[in-house]
Every structure is written in C-alpha cells, then in structure tokens.
Design a protein around this motif. Structure first.
Motif, mmCIF file in Angstrom:
data_model
loop_
_atom_site.group_PDB
_atom_site.id
_atom_site.type_symbol
_atom_site.label_atom_id
_atom_site.label_comp_id
_atom_site.label_asym_id
_atom_site.label_seq_id
_atom_site.Cartn_x
_atom_site.Cartn_y
_atom_site.Cartn_z
ATOM 1 N N LYS A 13 -0.683 9.889 -0.409
ATOM 2 C CA LYS A 13 -1.178 10.058 0.954
ATOM 3 C C LYS A 13 -0.011 9.715 1.882
ATOM 4 C CE LYS A 13 -5.480 9.101 3.358
ATOM 5 N NZ LYS A 13 -6.704 8.300 3.351
ATOM 6 N N TYR A 36 -2.142 7.558 -5.380
ATOM 7 C CA TYR A 36 -3.468 7.480 -5.987
ATOM 8 C C TYR A 36 -3.537 8.392 -7.203
ATOM 9 C CZ TYR A 36 -4.263 11.901 -3.555
ATOM 10 O OH TYR A 36 -4.165 13.191 -3.116
ATOM 11 N N GLU A 48 -0.681 16.421 -3.894
ATOM 12 C CA GLU A 48 -1.108 15.978 -5.211
ATOM 13 C C GLU A 48 -0.813 17.035 -6.259
ATOM 14 O OE1 GLU A 48 -5.242 14.962 -4.561
ATOM 15 O OE2 GLU A 48 -5.921 16.905 -5.266
ATOM 16 N N ASP A 66 0.870 -1.175 0.000
ATOM 17 C CA ASP A 66 0.000 0.000 0.000
ATOM 18 C C ASP A 66 0.906 1.224 0.000
ATOM 19 O OD1 ASP A 66 -1.853 1.964 0.269
ATOM 20 O OD2 ASP A 66 -2.634 1.293 2.197
ATOM 21 N N LYS A 106 -9.511 -0.377 -3.934
ATOM 22 C CA LYS A 106 -8.719 0.321 -4.949
ATOM 23 C C LYS A 106 -9.474 1.416 -5.699
ATOM 24 C CE LYS A 106 -4.937 -2.298 -4.872
ATOM 25 N NZ LYS A 106 -3.650 -1.770 -4.521
ATOM 26 N N ARG A 140 -8.455 6.058 -8.244
ATOM 27 C CA ARG A 140 -7.814 4.745 -8.205
ATOM 28 C C ARG A 140 -6.614 4.790 -7.274
ATOM 29 N NH1 ARG A 140 -8.226 -0.727 -9.321
ATOM 30 N NH2 ARG A 140 -6.179 -1.524 -9.746
ATOM 31 N N LYS A 141 -6.546 3.856 -6.341
ATOM 32 C CA LYS A 141 -5.421 3.733 -5.409
ATOM 33 C C LYS A 141 -4.462 2.697 -5.991
ATOM 34 C CE LYS A 141 -4.878 2.225 -0.687
ATOM 35 N NZ LYS A 141 -5.631 1.828 0.500
ATOM 36 N N GLY A 200 0.194 4.330 -0.871
ATOM 37 C CA GLY A 200 -0.424 5.615 -0.605
ATOM 38 C C GLY A 200 -0.570 6.455 -1.859
ATOM 39 N N LYS A 248 -15.219 5.312 -1.485
ATOM 40 C CA LYS A 248 -14.452 4.143 -1.920
ATOM 41 C C LYS A 248 -15.410 2.996 -2.213
ATOM 42 C CE LYS A 248 -11.016 5.666 1.329
ATOM 43 N NZ LYS A 248 -10.577 5.486 2.689
#
Length: 181
Positions: free
Chosen positions: A59, A34, A67, A30, A150, A179-180, A32, A146
C-alpha cells in the motif's frame, strides 16, 4: 549516591527522547506490505475450476497500492462441448495489479483492481492431454474487513478477459486471510 543522582539527571533527557520517539518508531515499522492466502473459484463457459491463491502487495499511499498474485489449480471440471466430453484444469496463474483502496470505516476497506495476467490450462480430451496459456486483462472489486491491526478477511470478484479468442473469459470469486506485515 551523588554519582547515581548525577547519572539519573544526565540520563533523563535521553530517556525522555526515547519515550517521545517510541510512537514514531512504531509508526515507521508500518511498511504498508501485506499478503493474502485463500481460495479462488473460477467459472468460464460452464467450467468451474478452483485454485489456492496468494498475493503480496504494498500500500504505497492510503488510497493506492500494487500487488502480485499467484495461484495453483486444485479443482478441475468435466465439460461437454457439442457432445464431446473433456476435462479442464487451471494449472497456475500469475498477475500484477494496481489497487485502489477506499476506507469506509476504520475496519472496512473497499478495493478496486486493474491488472494483467497469464493463466495456464490443462485440457484432457479422449485421453490426450494438452496445455495452453492465455494472457488476460483483469479488473474487479472487493472488500477487506480488518479483525485487528494485522489480520483480516478479504473477498474479491475479478473478471479475466482473455486476449486469446480460444480461451473463454472467466469470473473469479476469491476469499482469503489477509495479513499486514
């Protein structure tokens, strides 16, 4: 048979460690990171323009991230200023943001953003085309739902306060697929 049993006994601790480490390995993946892809509608002094918008973010903690945002204009508008008609279009825009996340439920996050951007416009007046760009301080709020681990949907409102007095401040509403990675 003895060799097979000895190999199984020797392999058991290795298999047990691999099984125990699997959840932490999946958590380590994971990142973070996205991204979002969507549409942004902008309104400034009666001009309604639109753009395809993409974001890439990270994140960094459960409540803070950064971002970058890029958009390209896809919808222009005709405006009337003191009886003179012209056409205005946002050709492209780029911005960077600090982002705050407030988890409301496991599936819903509220989002707050503050950043700095640059937007280029194209205006056509009496057949003469001119381009100009303007820097802006941007801030806004949004929410993300969410659908699964994902995928999600994100909706934002952003206020662009242009530093150039010739550019009208804009209200931007965007909706997109999130989308993650």
């Amino acid at each position: 048979m003895k060799t097979l049993m000895s190999a199984a006994v020797l392999a058991a601790p290795v298999v047990a460690m691999a099984v125990a480490a699997a959840p932490s390995l999946s958590h380590a993946q994971d990142t973070g990171v996205y991204g979002t892809l969507g549409y942004a509608g902008s309104r400034a002094e009666g001009a309604d323009t639109g753009a395809v918008q993409g974001r890439l973010g990270a994140k960094l903690t459960p409540h803070f991230g950064v971002e970058g945002e890029l958009s390209g204009g896809v919808k222009d508008d005709d405006i009337d200023t003191n009886g003179v008609r012209s056409n205005i279009e946002q050709t492209h825009s780029a911005a960077v943001y600090g982002v705050g996340f407030l988890p409301v439920t496991p599936k819903i996050d509220l989002i707050g953003r503050v950043g700095y951007g640059n937007t280029q416009f194209k205006q056509t007046l009496a057949g003469v085309e001119s381009k100009f760009d303007a820097d802006s301080v941007n801030y806004g709020v949004g929410a993300q739902y969410k659908v699964d681990d994902k995928n999600g949907v994100r909706v934002d409102y952003t206020r662009q306060q242009f530093r150039d007095n010739d550019a009208a401040d804009a209200n931007v509403v965007s909706v997109g697929y999130a989308r993650k990675f």
